[in-house]
Design a protein around this motif. Structure first.
Motif, PDB file in Angstrom:
ATOM      1  N   GLU A   1       0.831  -1.200   0.000  1.00 25.15           N
ATOM      2  CA  GLU A   1       0.000   0.000   0.000  1.00 25.15           C
ATOM      3  C   GLU A   1       0.872   1.260   0.000  1.00 25.15           C
ATOM      4  O   GLU A   1       0.603   2.203  -0.731  1.00 25.15           O
ATOM      5  CB  GLU A   1      -0.934   0.001   1.218  1.00 25.15           C
ATOM      6  CG  GLU A   1      -1.921   1.139   1.241  1.00 25.15           C
ATOM      7  CD  GLU A   1      -2.908   1.098   0.093  1.00 25.15           C
ATOM      8  OE1 GLU A   1      -3.341   2.201  -0.324  1.00 25.15           O
ATOM      9  OE2 GLU A   1      -3.250   0.010  -0.400  1.00 25.15           O
ATOM     10  N   ILE A   2       1.915   1.256   0.806  1.00 28.34           N
ATOM     11  CA  ILE A   2       2.825   2.415   0.860  1.00 28.34           C
ATOM     12  C   ILE A   2       3.526   2.600  -0.481  1.00 28.34           C
ATOM     13  O   ILE A   2       3.640   3.717  -0.988  1.00 28.34           O
ATOM     14  CB  ILE A   2       3.835   2.263   2.017  1.00 28.34           C
ATOM     15  CG1 ILE A   2       3.112   2.409   3.354  1.00 28.34           C
ATOM     16  CG2 ILE A   2       4.976   3.268   1.894  1.00 28.34           C
ATOM     17  CD1 ILE A   2       3.951   2.042   4.570  1.00 28.34           C
ATOM     18  N   ARG A   3       3.976   1.499  -1.078  1.00 30.15           N
ATOM     19  CA  ARG A   3       4.614   1.591  -2.394  1.00 30.15           C
ATOM     20  C   ARG A   3       3.657   2.151  -3.428  1.00 30.15           C
ATOM     21  O   ARG A   3       4.025   2.978  -4.251  1.00 30.15           O
ATOM     22  CB  ARG A   3       5.116   0.215  -2.833  1.00 30.15           C
ATOM     23  CG  ARG A   3       6.411  -0.150  -2.216  1.00 30.15           C
ATOM     24  CD  ARG A   3       6.996  -1.391  -2.841  1.00 30.15           C
ATOM     25  NE  ARG A   3       8.104  -1.823  -1.998  1.00 30.15           N
ATOM     26  CZ  ARG A   3       8.424  -3.055  -1.771  1.00 30.15           C
ATOM     27  NH1 ARG A   3       7.755  -4.023  -2.347  1.00 30.15           N
ATOM     28  NH2 ARG A   3       9.428  -3.348  -0.977  1.00 30.15           N
ATOM     29  N   LYS A   4       2.415   1.689  -3.379  1.00 27.82           N
ATOM     30  CA  LYS A   4       1.404   2.173  -4.322  1.00 27.82           C
ATOM     31  C   LYS A   4       1.183   3.672  -4.137  1.00 27.82           C
ATOM     32  O   LYS A   4       1.145   4.428  -5.108  1.00 27.82           O
ATOM     33  CB  LYS A   4       0.090   1.408  -4.111  1.00 27.82           C
ATOM     34  CG  LYS A   4      -1.014   1.829  -5.032  1.00 27.82           C
ATOM     35  CD  LYS A   4      -2.295   1.071  -4.732  1.00 27.82           C
ATOM     36  CE  LYS A   4      -3.439   1.659  -5.525  1.00 27.82           C
ATOM     37  NZ  LYS A   4      -4.721   1.232  -5.029  1.00 27.82           N
ATOM     38  N   GLU A   5       1.056   4.111  -2.883  1.00 24.50           N
ATOM     39  CA  GLU A   5       0.861   5.533  -2.597  1.00 24.50           C
ATOM     40  C   GLU A   5       2.051   6.355  -3.073  1.00 24.50           C
ATOM     41  O   GLU A   5       1.881   7.417  -3.690  1.00 24.50           O
ATOM     42  CB  GLU A   5       0.649   5.749  -1.094  1.00 24.50           C
ATOM     43  CG  GLU A   5      -0.683   5.277  -0.583  1.00 24.50           C
ATOM     44  CD  GLU A   5      -0.793   5.380   0.933  1.00 24.50           C
ATOM     45  OE1 GLU A   5       0.102   5.987   1.575  1.00 24.50           O
ATOM     46  OE2 GLU A   5      -1.774   4.848   1.486  1.00 24.50           O
TER      47      GLU A   5
END
Length: 146
Positions: free
Chosen positions: A36-40
């Motif tokens: 999720e952090i990578r996507k953000e």
């Protein structure tokens, strides 16, 4: 006694299963959070890249607009043509440089140059610039072709 050993083994197995499930859940949580952090972060970087691209395109249009104002001025073009044909008339050269200096002052340019279609430097507002580099020369030639 056997029942005691069996109870202890059951507790140990149950404890190990709980530890295993907690570790498994923690690992899954870590994995999903990192995704999720990578996507953000990827979306943020993409937004920044898009913004920078739009800024560069806008900046480039402004610079071409400034060049168009000069190039579409019949008086300025006539002055440059006459200066080139005269073989370096110092009065015309000074007028041209004064006009270009007003653009430098108005738009905070570092320098403005006039070149031949083949990329040879004809005039530079900055008197220290005596020749242009190969990359700039190639860009000028490509611009003339288009």
């Amino acid at each position: 006694m056997r029942l005691k050993i069996l109870k202890r083994a059951t507790y140990q197995i149950t404890g190990l299963m709980i530890i295993f499930l907690v570790l498994l859940a923690g690992g899954y949580f870590y994995y999903s959070q990192s995704r999720e952090i990578r996507k953000e972060k990827k979306e943020e970087l993409q937004a920044i890249a898009n913004l920078k691209t739009r800024e560069i395109v806008h900046w480039r249009k402004e610079r071409f607009g400034d060049a168009y104002v000069l190039a579409s001025s019949p008086l300025f073009c006539d002055a440059v043509d006459n200066w080139i044909l005269s073989g370096d008339n110092s009065v015309l050269r000074k007028r041209i440089i004064d006009r270009l200096k007003s653009f430098i002052d108005a738009f905070s340019y570092e320098n403005i140059i006039i070149t031949s279609p083949s990329g040879n430097l004809l005039l530079s507002v900055n008197p220290e610039l005596k020749e242009i580099n190969e990359i700039t020369r190639n860009f000028i030639i490509q611009s003339v072709i288009k």
